[in-house]
Design an enzyme around this catalytic site. Structure first.
Site, PDB file in Angstrom:
ATOM      1  N   GLN A 190       1.317  -0.893  -0.251  1.00  0.00           N
ATOM      2  CA  GLN A 190      -0.087  -0.433  -0.067  1.00  0.00           C
ATOM      3  C   GLN A 190       0.720   0.980  -0.264  1.00  0.00           C
ATOM      4  O   GLN A 190       1.261   1.262   1.513  1.00  0.00           O
ATOM      5  CB  GLN A 190      -0.902   0.263   1.163  1.00  0.00           C
TER       6      GLN A 190
ATOM      7  N   GLU B 128      -5.048   9.742  17.760  1.00  0.00           N
ATOM      8  CA  GLU B 128      -5.969  11.268  17.422  1.00  0.00           C
ATOM      9  C   GLU B 128      -6.613  11.293  16.670  1.00  0.00           C
ATOM     10  O   GLU B 128      -7.671  12.178  16.288  1.00  0.00           O
ATOM     11  CB  GLU B 128      -4.859  12.415  17.360  1.00  0.00           C
TER      12      GLU B 128
ATOM     13  N   GLU C 203      -9.631  -1.562   5.338  1.00  0.00           N
ATOM     14  CA  GLU C 203      -7.818  -1.363   6.778  1.00  0.00           C
ATOM     15  C   GLU C 203      -8.432  -1.121   7.651  1.00  0.00           C
ATOM     16  O   GLU C 203      -8.716  -2.146   8.472  1.00  0.00           O
ATOM     17  CB  GLU C 203      -7.201  -0.362   5.945  1.00  0.00           C
TER      18      GLU C 203
ATOM     19  N   SER D  50      -3.897   7.140  13.441  1.00  0.00           N
ATOM     20  CA  SER D  50      -3.195   7.175  14.481  1.00  0.00           C
ATOM     21  C   SER D  50      -4.222   7.460  15.736  1.00  0.00           C
ATOM     22  O   SER D  50      -5.627   7.663  15.269  1.00  0.00           O
ATOM     23  CB  SER D  50      -2.241   8.555  15.089  1.00  0.00           C
TER      24      SER D  50
ATOM     25  N   SER E 222       4.692  -0.510   4.064  1.00  0.00           N
ATOM     26  CA  SER E 222       4.875  -1.960   4.468  1.00  0.00           C
ATOM     27  C   SER E 222       4.688  -3.616   3.481  1.00  0.00           C
ATOM     28  O   SER E 222       4.378  -3.316   2.726  1.00  0.00           O
ATOM     29  CB  SER E 222       3.688  -2.943   5.580  1.00  0.00           C
TER      30      SER E 222
ATOM     31  N   TYR F 258       0.529   4.691   0.626  1.00  0.00           N
ATOM     32  CA  TYR F 258      -0.633   5.473   0.367  1.00  0.00           C
ATOM     33  C   TYR F 258       0.661   6.910   1.116  1.00  0.00           C
ATOM     34  O   TYR F 258       0.483   7.967   0.285  1.00  0.00           O
ATOM     35  CB  TYR F 258      -1.855   5.876   1.541  1.00  0.00           C
ATOM     36  N   SER F 259       1.258   7.179   2.370  1.00  0.00           N
ATOM     37  CA  SER F 259       1.642   7.344   3.136  1.00  0.00           C
ATOM     38  C   SER F 259       3.562   8.217   2.793  1.00  0.00           C
ATOM     39  O   SER F 259       3.923   7.419   1.987  1.00  0.00           O
ATOM     40  CB  SER F 259       2.701   7.156   4.597  1.00  0.00           C
TER      41      SER F 259
HETATM   42  C1  FAD Z   1       3.379  -0.429  11.710  1.00  0.00           C
HETATM   43  C2  FAD Z   1       3.392   0.216  10.819  1.00  0.00           C
HETATM   44  C3  FAD Z   1       2.681  -0.117   9.329  1.00  0.00           C
HETATM   45  C4  FAD Z   1       2.953   1.081   8.448  1.00  0.00           C
HETATM   46  N1  FAD Z   1       2.222   0.555   6.792  1.00  0.00           N
HETATM   47  C5  FAD Z   1       1.591   1.504   5.958  1.00  0.00           C
HETATM   48  C6  FAD Z   1       1.248   1.235   4.607  1.00  0.00           C
HETATM   49  O1  FAD Z   1       1.888  -0.191   4.278  1.00  0.00           O
HETATM   50  N2  FAD Z   1       1.321   1.410   3.872  1.00  0.00           N
HETATM   51  C7  FAD Z   1       1.268   2.482   4.039  1.00  0.00           C
HETATM   52  O2  FAD Z   1       0.791   3.855   3.428  1.00  0.00           O
HETATM   53  N3  FAD Z   1       1.326   4.161   5.181  1.00  0.00           N
HETATM   54  C8  FAD Z   1       1.804   3.284   6.424  1.00  0.00           C
HETATM   55  N4  FAD Z   1       1.939   3.515   8.128  1.00  0.00           N
HETATM   56  C9  FAD Z   1       1.832   5.030   7.524  1.00  0.00           C
HETATM   57  C10 FAD Z   1       0.993   4.948   8.658  1.00  0.00           C
HETATM   58  O3  FAD Z   1      -0.267   5.575   8.046  1.00  0.00           O
HETATM   59  C11 FAD Z   1       0.950   6.386   9.341  1.00  0.00           C
HETATM   60  O4  FAD Z   1       1.794   6.215  10.018  1.00  0.00           O
HETATM   61  C12 FAD Z   1       0.042   7.196   9.846  1.00  0.00           C
HETATM   62  O5  FAD Z   1      -0.724   7.514   9.421  1.00  0.00           O
HETATM   63  C13 FAD Z   1       0.734   8.809  10.666  1.00  0.00           C
HETATM   64  O6  FAD Z   1       0.999   9.232   9.978  1.00  0.00           O
HETATM   65  P1  FAD Z   1       2.341   9.914   9.659  1.00  0.00           P
HETATM   66  O7  FAD Z   1       3.355   8.362  10.761  1.00  0.00           O
HETATM   67  O8  FAD Z   1       3.438  10.712   8.861  1.00  0.00           O
HETATM   68  O9  FAD Z   1       2.421  11.112  11.082  1.00  0.00           O
HETATM   69  P2  FAD Z   1       1.755  12.309  11.479  1.00  0.00           P
HETATM   70  O10 FAD Z   1       1.051  12.181  10.601  1.00  0.00           O
HETATM   71  O11 FAD Z   1       3.244  13.432  11.157  1.00  0.00           O
HETATM   72  O12 FAD Z   1       1.599  12.870  12.785  1.00  0.00           O
HETATM   73  C14 FAD Z   1       2.267  13.298  13.949  1.00  0.00           C
HETATM   74  C15 FAD Z   1       1.590  13.067  15.275  1.00  0.00           C
HETATM   75  O13 FAD Z   1       1.104  14.077  15.005  1.00  0.00           O
HETATM   76  C16 FAD Z   1      -0.763  13.810  15.355  1.00  0.00           C
HETATM   77  N5  FAD Z   1      -1.290  13.571  14.752  1.00  0.00           N
HETATM   78  C17 FAD Z   1      -1.567  14.423  13.236  1.00  0.00           C
HETATM   79  N6  FAD Z   1      -2.467  14.959  12.250  1.00  0.00           N
HETATM   80  C18 FAD Z   1      -3.464  15.593  13.813  1.00  0.00           C
HETATM   81  C19 FAD Z   1      -4.570  16.254  14.171  1.00  0.00           C
HETATM   82  N7  FAD Z   1      -5.392  16.319  13.049  1.00  0.00           N
HETATM   83  N8  FAD Z   1      -4.926  15.823  14.763  1.00  0.00           N
HETATM   84  C20 FAD Z   1      -4.620  15.683  16.258  1.00  0.00           C
HETATM   85  N9  FAD Z   1      -3.361  15.235  16.128  1.00  0.00           N
HETATM   86  C21 FAD Z   1      -2.475  14.632  15.237  1.00  0.00           C
HETATM   87  C22 FAD Z   1      -0.849  12.140  15.336  1.00  0.00           C
HETATM   88  O14 FAD Z   1      -1.500  11.367  15.918  1.00  0.00           O
HETATM   89  C23 FAD Z   1       1.102  11.713  15.762  1.00  0.00           C
HETATM   90  O15 FAD Z   1       0.522  11.400  16.998  1.00  0.00           O
HETATM   91  C24 FAD Z   1       2.144   2.402   8.291  1.00  0.00           C
HETATM   92  C25 FAD Z   1       2.323   3.488   9.706  1.00  0.00           C
HETATM   93  C26 FAD Z   1       2.836   1.809  10.533  1.00  0.00           C
HETATM   94  C27 FAD Z   1       3.457   2.696  12.136  1.00  0.00           C
END
Ligand code: FAD
Length: 403
Positions: free
Chosen positions: A130, A387, A248, A385, A165, A132-133
């Site tokens: 996937q 939040e 998902e 997440s 992943s 996305y991120s």
């Molecule tokens: C084990 C694992 C597997 C993953 N696998 C995939 C994958 O296969 N494909 C893929 O595309 N992605 C994957 N991800 C990524 C995952 O979707 C993102 O990590 C997640 O969406 C959070 O984005 P970020 O890491 O950029 O954190 P950020 O979005 O930068 O967030 C940082 C912090 O700020 C908080 N925050 C952000 N915005 C807000 C808001 N509006 N209000 C309150 N709090 C907020 C968040 O909760 C977090 O605590 C994976 C992540 C993990 C941990």
């Protein structure tokens, strides 16, 4: 709410049990009980092939695409029986192929896409990940910057994905790319399917806290995919992406509690084994876990009922996701507290997968619990997440004003 299962679903349960009795070794104790990581992985591969041969993958898909046209309730019963037998559903890339992409193609794909991709997903010929991120687009997914430009009969893709992943075990990626850069944030995004095995794609594994590299950075430099690998309307990929996120976040609401209950039973045994079961504070925390898992079970029934009636679980998916992931942080913390200093020198292999509980049948080893503890942190981040789930619940369930 009626929590009994109809006769045809119970008949299917009998079929699944018969397959398990025929296919599993007589001394079978669960995939978690296989001590060597490589042997456990090899078993998971063989078991997946058996499930495909016995018609137990993609059972809710129409027969013409390799499925059996059964209901979601049949799927729940299948996962229930697998969990009870100490088995997982498919391999890790099946989460992306069967659960996310397959279900999304059934909703948005063209007939040609369904005929081409769905049977190959079930056969394991295509393994998906996937995309996305991105480094600057996680919770705020609409900030994504990867670009795709149509060049003749191909899309040319440039940009970077992260936390992808299983990309190192996959041969295809579904991804979101910006196809009209100047459009408003949620517009001008398209949902593309792209083969990974090509010179324009560079996959770099990232080692996780638990020790294994399960996710990756994926770089696209003039990577190409055929024009017909666009899913849904061009520039309207956001709607497709949201359909996929619903799958998902939600579908496991009814089956997760089975895994968490099995893990909790193991935690009770751990407390006894370590002589901590008479400690009043430990008992209080164990009782809290028990209550949470029971509530999770009824929440699962409620969400399943809603999904069978309306076909869509909407924001209820966020309630389930928030509930199990926050519970799991506390439960695994308790396991480490029970273990005490021994937990600092882990013995035994960590979980095979970084999602949910350790595999069914896992021993009460410090390696298993430490792995589950670390993975539980990840559970509050992936698939949205905590939040973000709270924001969704606040705005869409409780009707609070938007941020
Ligand atoms: C084990 C694992 C597997 C993953 N696998 C995939 C994958 O296969 N494909 C893929 O595309 N992605 C994957 N991800 C990524 C995952 O979707 C993102 O990590 C997640 O969406 C959070 O984005 P970020 O890491 O950029 O954190 P950020 O979005 O930068 O967030 C940082 C912090 O700020 C908080 N925050 C952000 N915005 C807000 C808001 N509006 N209000 C309150 N709090 C907020 C968040 O909760 C977090 O605590 C994976 C992540 C993990 C941990």
């Amino acid at each position: 709410m009626d929590i009994s299962y109809p006769a045809d679903v119970e008949a299917f349960r009998d079929e699944v049990c018969a397959v398990l009795a025929e296919e599993l070794p007589s001394d079978w104790q669960g995939i978690g009980a296989i001590a060597s990581r490589s042997e456990a992985q090899a078993f998971a591969r063989r078991w997946r092939a058996s499930m495909h041969r016995r018609g137990l993958l993609g059972i809710t898909w129409p027969e013409r695409y390799g499925g059996r046209g059964l209901s979601k309730l049949h799927q729940v019963v299948l996962v229930e029986e697998l969990a009870k037998a100490g088995l997982t559903f498919g391999e890790h890339t099946d989460l992306f192929g069967i659960k996310m992409l397959g279900s999304t193609l059934l909703r948005w794909g063209t007939e040609a896409q369904k005929e081409r991709f769905l049977p190959r997903i079930l056969a394991g010929a295509d393994r998906w990940c996937q995309g996305y991120s991105e480094p600057d687009a996680g919770s705020d997914l609409a900030s994504l910057q990867t670009r795709a430009v149509l060049d003749g009969d191909e899309w040319v893709i440039n940009g970077q994905k992260i936390w992808t992943s299983e990309a190192h075990h996959a041969n295809w990626i579904f991804l979101l790319a910006r196809t009209v850069p100047e459009a408003p944030r949620h517009k001008g995004i398209s949902f593309l399917l792209c083969p990974l095995d090509q010179p324009g794609i560079d996959i770099r594994p990232i080692r996780q806290l638990a020790g294994e590299p399960e996710f990756n950075e994926v770089f696209f430099t003039d990577a190409r995919t055929a024009a017909e690998n666009l899913v849904g309307p061009v520039n309207e990929g956001w709607s497709v992406a949201m359909t996929l996120l619903g799958h998902e976040r939600g579908e496991e609401a009814a089956t997760n509690p089975i895994l968490f209950r099995a893990e909790l039973d193991r935690l009770f045994v751990l407390a006894r084994e370590r002589g901590r079961h008479r400690d009043p504070l430990i008992r209080q925390r164990l009782a809290w876990c028990y209550g949470r898992v029971e509530i999770m079970r009824y929440l699962g029934y409620r969400i399943l009922t809603q999904s069978l009636q309306d076909g869509d679980i909407g924001p209820a998916a966020s309630i389930a996701k928030l509930y199990w992931s926050e519970y799991h942080v506390k439960a695994t913390e308790l396991a480490l507290d029970i273990e005490g200093l021994a937990g600092l020198a882990p013995r035994g292999r960590p979980p095979l997968r970084a999602v949910r509980t350790d595999d069914p049948g896992a021993p009460n080893s410090t390696g298993s619990w430490l792995g589950a503890f670390v993975n539980a942190r990840a559970g509050t981040i992936y698939a949205g997440s905590s939040e973000i789930q709270r924001n969704i619940i606040a705005e869409r369930v409780l009707g609070l004003p938007p941020r």
